[in-house]
Motif scaffolding. Sequence first.
Motif, PDB file in Angstrom:
ATOM      1  N   ARG A 145       0.818  -1.219   0.000  1.00  0.00           N
ATOM      2  CA  ARG A 145       0.000   0.000   0.000  1.00  0.00           C
ATOM      3  C   ARG A 145       0.849   1.266   0.000  1.00  0.00           C
ATOM      4  O   ARG A 145       0.376   2.328  -0.404  1.00  0.00           O
ATOM      5  CB  ARG A 145      -0.943  -0.015   1.201  1.00  0.00           C
ATOM      6  N   HIS A 146       2.094   1.139   0.428  1.00  0.00           N
ATOM      7  CA  HIS A 146       3.004   2.290   0.451  1.00  0.00           C
ATOM      8  C   HIS A 146       3.177   2.894  -0.943  1.00  0.00           C
ATOM      9  O   HIS A 146       3.431   4.086  -1.082  1.00  0.00           O
ATOM     10  CB  HIS A 146       4.361   1.842   0.998  1.00  0.00           C
ATOM     11  N   SER A 148       0.822   2.888  -3.308  1.00  0.00           N
ATOM     12  CA  SER A 148      -0.454   3.286  -3.918  1.00  0.00           C
ATOM     13  C   SER A 148      -1.221   4.315  -3.092  1.00  0.00           C
ATOM     14  O   SER A 148      -2.361   4.627  -3.399  1.00  0.00           O
ATOM     15  CB  SER A 148      -1.331   2.044  -4.129  1.00  0.00           C
ATOM     16  N   ILE A 149      -0.579   4.839  -2.036  1.00  0.00           N
ATOM     17  CA  ILE A 149      -1.253   5.839  -1.212  1.00  0.00           C
ATOM     18  C   ILE A 149      -1.457   7.132  -2.001  1.00  0.00           C
ATOM     19  O   ILE A 149      -0.763   7.395  -2.986  1.00  0.00           O
ATOM     20  CB  ILE A 149      -0.439   6.135   0.069  1.00  0.00           C
ATOM     21  N   LYS A 157       4.307   2.171  -8.500  1.00  0.00           N
ATOM     22  CA  LYS A 157       2.851   2.241  -8.489  1.00  0.00           C
ATOM     23  C   LYS A 157       2.257   1.537  -9.698  1.00  0.00           C
ATOM     24  O   LYS A 157       1.245   0.829  -9.584  1.00  0.00           O
ATOM     25  CB  LYS A 157       2.402   3.704  -8.459  1.00  0.00           C
ATOM     26  N   ASN A 165      -7.115  -5.134  -4.109  1.00  0.00           N
ATOM     27  CA  ASN A 165      -7.091  -5.164  -2.653  1.00  0.00           C
ATOM     28  C   ASN A 165      -6.022  -6.137  -2.178  1.00  0.00           C
ATOM     29  O   ASN A 165      -5.706  -7.117  -2.855  1.00  0.00           O
ATOM     30  CB  ASN A 165      -8.444  -5.596  -2.105  1.00  0.00           C
TER      31      ASN A 165
END
Length: 250
Positions: A145-146, A148-149, A157, A165
């Motif tokens: 997730r780092h 895609s924040i 990305k 998910n």
Amino acid sequence: MTEFETKLKLAAKLAAKGRVSRRDFVQLALAAGLAATAANAMFVQAVHAEPKKGGTLKIGIGDAAATDTLEPGSTNVNPFIATALFGTLSNGLTEIDSKGNVVPDLAESFEPSDGAKKWVFKLRKGATFHNGKTVTADDVVASVRHHSIEGTKSVMKSLLASVKNVVADGAETVVFELDGGNADFPYIMSDIPVMPAKEGGVDWSRASAPGPTCSRNSSPASSPPSTRTRATSNPTRAGSTVSNAWRSTM
């Protein structure tokens, strides 16, 4: 076996351990009746037969710059960063072997389902980060997730664009849901360094990665590593502990 042959056999064992010089070995071999070329070849064979742990490996890689950083979500990912830092200081769930095949790394297994739209990675038990923290599924989720924040400029990305998910199913299982079937997804995960989760994100400092070496730069962890970096073997991963004995390092 003659006395000279016995001494020569012993000398070969000592040469393999680095305790006999080439000159002394060749002189002994000549006295035993060997030709100079044969003596030299025998010495080389003896030395190469016994691998030695330790030593120093120096690698020259282009494109290093003072703006380089250990942050894997940076836009400054070049050959120096990708090889000298990510490749030695950290690990992914998978890695690519010498034959180009994807194999488990921090994950011990990975299985697809639903037409490769879903991937389940089982983590290797006992793997730890440099700081001693156990690698968990939450760390993997935070690491993915780092990139895609909101507001991220991570060059990784795009690699993770298909991930709808990612969730932790317990401490040792990570489940990925993709927007379409992708049989090559495990290859993608070899490029994503796993970092420890912390409140609000991940800790990408040099003290935290799970890789085979630890950075020994004198600059703070949050500062650029400069165009020269030094790394030493990671004692918590090199097979010196049961928890990380799945692979040996330098």
